[in-house]
Design a protein around this motif. Structure first.
Motif, PDB file in Angstrom:
ATOM      1  N   PRO A  39      16.322  -9.300 -12.577  1.00 21.96           N
ATOM      2  CA  PRO A  39      15.055  -8.777 -12.035  1.00 21.96           C
ATOM      3  C   PRO A  39      14.805  -7.307 -12.351  1.00 21.96           C
ATOM      4  O   PRO A  39      13.661  -6.901 -12.574  1.00 21.96           O
ATOM      5  CB  PRO A  39      15.201  -9.015 -10.528  1.00 21.96           C
ATOM      6  CG  PRO A  39      16.143 -10.165 -10.415  1.00 21.96           C
ATOM      7  CD  PRO A  39      17.106 -10.003 -11.549  1.00 21.96           C
ATOM      8  N   ASP A  40      15.862  -6.492 -12.382  1.00 20.57           N
ATOM      9  CA  ASP A  40      15.670  -5.068 -12.640  1.00 20.57           C
ATOM     10  C   ASP A  40      15.039  -4.814 -14.002  1.00 20.57           C
ATOM     11  O   ASP A  40      14.308  -3.839 -14.186  1.00 20.57           O
ATOM     12  CB  ASP A  40      16.997  -4.320 -12.539  1.00 20.57           C
ATOM     13  CG  ASP A  40      17.473  -4.181 -11.100  1.00 20.57           C
ATOM     14  OD1 ASP A  40      16.663  -4.480 -10.200  1.00 20.57           O
ATOM     15  OD2 ASP A  40      18.632  -3.796 -10.884  1.00 20.57           O
ATOM     16  N   MET A  45      10.384  -2.790 -17.154  1.00 23.23           N
ATOM     17  CA  MET A  45       9.341  -3.067 -18.146  1.00 23.23           C
ATOM     18  C   MET A  45       7.964  -2.746 -17.585  1.00 23.23           C
ATOM     19  O   MET A  45       7.120  -2.147 -18.260  1.00 23.23           O
ATOM     20  CB  MET A  45       9.406  -4.529 -18.584  1.00 23.23           C
ATOM     21  CG  MET A  45      10.594  -4.873 -19.446  1.00 23.23           C
ATOM     22  SD  MET A  45      10.605  -6.618 -19.925  1.00 23.23           S
ATOM     23  CE  MET A  45       9.153  -6.698 -20.969  1.00 23.23           C
ATOM     24  N   ARG A  46       7.731  -3.140 -16.349  1.00 26.78           N
ATOM     25  CA  ARG A  46       6.427  -2.889 -15.750  1.00 26.78           C
ATOM     26  C   ARG A  46       6.204  -1.388 -15.519  1.00 26.78           C
ATOM     27  O   ARG A  46       5.114  -0.870 -15.774  1.00 26.78           O
ATOM     28  CB  ARG A  46       6.291  -3.649 -14.433  1.00 26.78           C
ATOM     29  CG  ARG A  46       4.914  -3.502 -13.801  1.00 26.78           C
ATOM     30  CD  ARG A  46       4.791  -4.314 -12.532  1.00 26.78           C
ATOM     31  NE  ARG A  46       3.482  -4.171 -11.925  1.00 26.78           N
ATOM     32  CZ  ARG A  46       3.137  -4.696 -10.762  1.00 26.78           C
ATOM     33  NH1 ARG A  46       4.013  -5.407 -10.070  1.00 26.78           N
ATOM     34  NH2 ARG A  46       1.932  -4.519 -10.270  1.00 26.78           N
ATOM     35  N   MET A  47       7.237  -0.702 -15.058  1.00 29.05           N
ATOM     36  CA  MET A  47       7.098   0.720 -14.774  1.00 29.05           C
ATOM     37  C   MET A  47       6.861   1.526 -16.052  1.00 29.05           C
ATOM     38  O   MET A  47       6.159   2.546 -16.041  1.00 29.05           O
ATOM     39  CB  MET A  47       8.338   1.235 -14.048  1.00 29.05           C
ATOM     40  CG  MET A  47       8.475   0.730 -12.618  1.00 29.05           C
ATOM     41  SD  MET A  47      10.015   1.290 -11.834  1.00 29.05           S
ATOM     42  CE  MET A  47       9.777   3.059 -11.865  1.00 29.05           C
ATOM     43  N   SER A  48       7.426   1.083 -17.172  1.00 29.35           N
ATOM     44  CA  SER A  48       7.289   1.821 -18.421  1.00 29.35           C
ATOM     45  C   SER A  48       6.017   1.466 -19.186  1.00 29.35           C
ATOM     46  O   SER A  48       5.676   2.135 -20.168  1.00 29.35           O
ATOM     47  CB  SER A  48       8.508   1.570 -19.318  1.00 29.35           C
ATOM     48  OG  SER A  48       8.584   0.197 -19.689  1.00 29.35           O
ATOM     49  N   ALA A  49       5.312   0.423 -18.766  1.00 30.53           N
ATOM     50  CA  ALA A  49       4.090   0.011 -19.457  1.00 30.53           C
ATOM     51  C   ALA A  49       2.933   0.932 -19.086  1.00 30.53           C
ATOM     52  O   ALA A  49       2.880   1.464 -17.971  1.00 30.53           O
ATOM     53  CB  ALA A  49       3.752  -1.429 -19.097  1.00 30.53           C
ATOM     54  N   PRO A  50       1.982   1.141 -19.983  1.00 32.79           N
ATOM     55  CA  PRO A  50       0.824   1.980 -19.669  1.00 32.79           C
ATOM     56  C   PRO A  50      -0.071   1.313 -18.629  1.00 32.79           C
ATOM     57  O   PRO A  50      -0.014   0.092 -18.443  1.00 32.79           O
ATOM     58  CB  PRO A  50       0.119   2.119 -21.019  1.00 32.79           C
ATOM     59  CG  PRO A  50       0.569   0.935 -21.808  1.00 32.79           C
ATOM     60  CD  PRO A  50       1.967   0.641 -21.363  1.00 32.79           C
ATOM     61  N   PRO A  51      -0.909   2.083 -17.937  1.00 31.71           N
ATOM     62  CA  PRO A  51      -1.826   1.507 -16.949  1.00 31.71           C
ATOM     63  C   PRO A  51      -2.714   0.438 -17.575  1.00 31.71           C
ATOM     64  O   PRO A  51      -3.219   0.614 -18.684  1.00 31.71           O
ATOM     65  CB  PRO A  51      -2.643   2.718 -16.493  1.00 31.71           C
ATOM     66  CG  PRO A  51      -1.784   3.900 -16.779  1.00 31.71           C
ATOM     67  CD  PRO A  51      -1.018   3.558 -18.015  1.00 31.71           C
ATOM     68  N   GLY A  52      -2.878  -0.653 -16.859  1.00 30.75           N
ATOM     69  CA  GLY A  52      -3.745  -1.718 -17.333  1.00 30.75           C
ATOM     70  C   GLY A  52      -3.079  -2.721 -18.246  1.00 30.75           C
ATOM     71  O   GLY A  52      -3.683  -3.743 -18.575  1.00 30.75           O
ATOM     72  N   PHE A  53      -1.850  -2.457 -18.667  1.00 35.23           N
ATOM     73  CA  PHE A  53      -1.157  -3.387 -19.552  1.00 35.23           C
ATOM     74  C   PHE A  53      -0.689  -4.592 -18.741  1.00 35.23           C
ATOM     75  O   PHE A  53      -0.180  -4.444 -17.640  1.00 35.23           O
ATOM     76  CB  PHE A  53       0.039  -2.706 -20.212  1.00 35.23           C
ATOM     77  CG  PHE A  53       0.665  -3.505 -21.323  1.00 35.23           C
ATOM     78  CD1 PHE A  53       0.187  -3.405 -22.607  1.00 35.23           C
ATOM     79  CD2 PHE A  53       1.740  -4.354 -21.072  1.00 35.23           C
ATOM     80  CE1 PHE A  53       0.761  -4.140 -23.637  1.00 35.23           C
ATOM     81  CE2 PHE A  53       2.315  -5.091 -22.086  1.00 35.23           C
ATOM     82  CZ  PHE A  53       1.821  -4.988 -23.380  1.00 35.23           C
ATOM     83  N   ARG A 100       6.367 -11.935 -10.168  1.00 33.39           N
ATOM     84  CA  ARG A 100       5.857 -10.953  -9.208  1.00 33.39           C
ATOM     85  C   ARG A 100       6.326  -9.544  -9.585  1.00 33.39           C
ATOM     86  O   ARG A 100       5.603  -8.564  -9.395  1.00 33.39           O
ATOM     87  CB  ARG A 100       6.303 -11.317  -7.799  1.00 33.39           C
ATOM     88  CG  ARG A 100       5.687 -12.608  -7.282  1.00 33.39           C
ATOM     89  CD  ARG A 100       5.777 -12.729  -5.783  1.00 33.39           C
ATOM     90  NE  ARG A 100       5.310 -14.029  -5.321  1.00 33.39           N
ATOM     91  CZ  ARG A 100       4.038 -14.384  -5.228  1.00 33.39           C
ATOM     92  NH1 ARG A 100       3.106 -13.520  -5.569  1.00 33.39           N
ATOM     93  NH2 ARG A 100       3.699 -15.590  -4.797  1.00 33.39           N
ATOM     94  N   ARG A 101       7.538  -9.430 -10.102  1.00 36.67           N
ATOM     95  CA  ARG A 101       8.021  -8.115 -10.540  1.00 36.67           C
ATOM     96  C   ARG A 101       7.152  -7.550 -11.662  1.00 36.67           C
ATOM     97  O   ARG A 101       6.926  -6.344 -11.740  1.00 36.67           O
ATOM     98  CB  ARG A 101       9.453  -8.236 -11.036  1.00 36.67           C
ATOM     99  CG  ARG A 101      10.470  -8.572  -9.950  1.00 36.67           C
ATOM    100  CD  ARG A 101      11.323  -7.367  -9.632  1.00 36.67           C
ATOM    101  NE  ARG A 101      12.353  -7.671  -8.646  1.00 36.67           N
ATOM    102  CZ  ARG A 101      13.319  -6.831  -8.324  1.00 36.67           C
ATOM    103  NH1 ARG A 101      13.404  -5.657  -8.933  1.00 36.67           N
ATOM    104  NH2 ARG A 101      14.210  -7.140  -7.414  1.00 36.67           N
ATOM    105  N   LEU A 102       6.693  -8.436 -12.532  1.00 36.24           N
ATOM    106  CA  LEU A 102       5.918  -8.017 -13.698  1.00 36.24           C
ATOM    107  C   LEU A 102       4.412  -8.090 -13.471  1.00 36.24           C
ATOM    108  O   LEU A 102       3.657  -7.595 -14.299  1.00 36.24           O
ATOM    109  CB  LEU A 102       6.257  -8.923 -14.889  1.00 36.24           C
ATOM    110  CG  LEU A 102       7.459  -8.576 -15.742  1.00 36.24           C
ATOM    111  CD1 LEU A 102       7.676  -9.669 -16.785  1.00 36.24           C
ATOM    112  CD2 LEU A 102       7.288  -7.238 -16.425  1.00 36.24           C
ATOM    113  N   ASP A 103       3.999  -8.714 -12.371  1.00 34.59           N
ATOM    114  CA  ASP A 103       2.593  -9.068 -12.186  1.00 34.59           C
ATOM    115  C   ASP A 103       2.126  -9.863 -13.406  1.00 34.59           C
ATOM    116  O   ASP A 103       1.091  -9.568 -14.018  1.00 34.59           O
ATOM    117  CB  ASP A 103       1.726  -7.826 -11.984  1.00 34.59           C
ATOM    118  CG  ASP A 103       0.290  -8.186 -11.589  1.00 34.59           C
ATOM    119  OD1 ASP A 103       0.087  -9.291 -11.046  1.00 34.59           O
ATOM    120  OD2 ASP A 103      -0.621  -7.373 -11.852  1.00 34.59           O
ATOM    121  N   ALA A 104       2.918 -10.871 -13.757  1.00 35.83           N
ATOM    122  CA  ALA A 104       2.716 -11.604 -15.002  1.00 35.83           C
ATOM    123  C   ALA A 104       2.046 -12.948 -14.776  1.00 35.83           C
ATOM    124  O   ALA A 104       2.207 -13.587 -13.732  1.00 35.83           O
ATOM    125  CB  ALA A 104       4.061 -11.828 -15.694  1.00 35.83           C
TER     126      ALA A 104
END
Length: 252
Positions: A39-40, A45-53, A100-104
């Motif tokens: 999960p980490d 991955m989500r935290m390092s992605a640009p806004p809106g990605f 849910r971690r990724l909002d995928a």
């Protein structure tokens, strides 16, 4: 067309990640079809992605295919055929937690092992009903014996988004579309202006659309579509092609 909410990306990071995320706003993660990372990793991955990605992820194929069980635990006979077994339920729960971690968006992939008819439908419904999917989008690509009409009917009843290839399939109705462009059956696999126009027309039918390229030149094709979408409000009937000079080159 100016109000279309269309996310465009590739199956996997087709080029270096920074360059990819500067040009596109969606990626479909394919390594999740075998084993779900810790999960980490998803959180990073989500935290390092640009806004809106946005992310999409393929659910483990073991949910449908009993042969894809390498690395899994428990009774291996409990996987496959979308049955509501303890093993399948636990695997789907882990998939939901990762999403849910990724909002995928989660893309389910089913094989002929799913089957057809009322029994298969009830198994599928029981498995999906065993987890809390609230707030998540689930897309479904069927590679089995169901015909297009049955897939659309099942998807409506199961709250799933049918995955379509607009170059081969008609687009089902609904507020959200998941469009996946597979390798073209041509000598070069190249997309041309008429192909991009058709994808734009299909995506325009939805309030929100996710477009994933799984083609020989996926990054180039995705960038070409992104630019065509940006031009669409000003020139919806524009017939300019997608020459190689107009798009970023693909990685070797």
């Amino acid at each position: 067309m100016g109000e279309m909410n269309v996310r465009v990306g590739c199956s996997g990071f087709a080029v270096e990640r920074k360059r990819y995320q500067e040009a596109l706003d969606l990626v479909e993660l394919g390594d999740t079809r075998r084993v779900l990372p810790k999960p980490d990793k998803f959180s990073r991955m989500r935290m390092s992605a640009p806004p809106g990605f946005r992310f999409a992820m393929i659910a483990p194929e073991a949910l449908s295919d009993p042969e894809q069980v390498d690395g899994l635990t428990g009774d291996l006979r409990g996987y496959g055929a979308m049955r509501p077994t303890p093993e399948n339920v636990a695997l789907l729960e882990r998939t939901v937690a990762a999403a849910r971690r990724l909002d995928a968006v989660v893309r389910l992939h089913t094989t002929p092992d799913l089957g057809a008819g009322p029994d298969a439908f009830e198994r599928f419904r029981a498995l999906l009903g065993s987890v809390d999917r609230a707030g998540l989008l689930f897309a479904w690509e069927s590679r089995g014996v169901l015909n297009a009409r049955e897939i659309i009917r099942w998807a409506e009843q199961l709250d799933l988004i049918p995955v379509v290839d607009p170059l081969q399939d008609d687009a089902p109705s609904g507020p959200v579309g998941y469009i996946r462009i597979h390798t073209l059956m041509t000598l070069t696999g190249d997309l041309h202006a008429e192909h991009l126009d058709k994808i734009v027309e299909r995506a325009a039918r939805y309030q929100e659309a996710f477009v994933v390229f799984d083609t020989p030149n996926a990054f180039r094709d995705a960038v070409a579509l992104r630019r065509r979408l940006a031009q669409a409000p000003a020139a919806p009937d524009d017939d300019a092609g997608c020459d190689a000079a107009d798009v970023a080159p693909s990685e070797p």
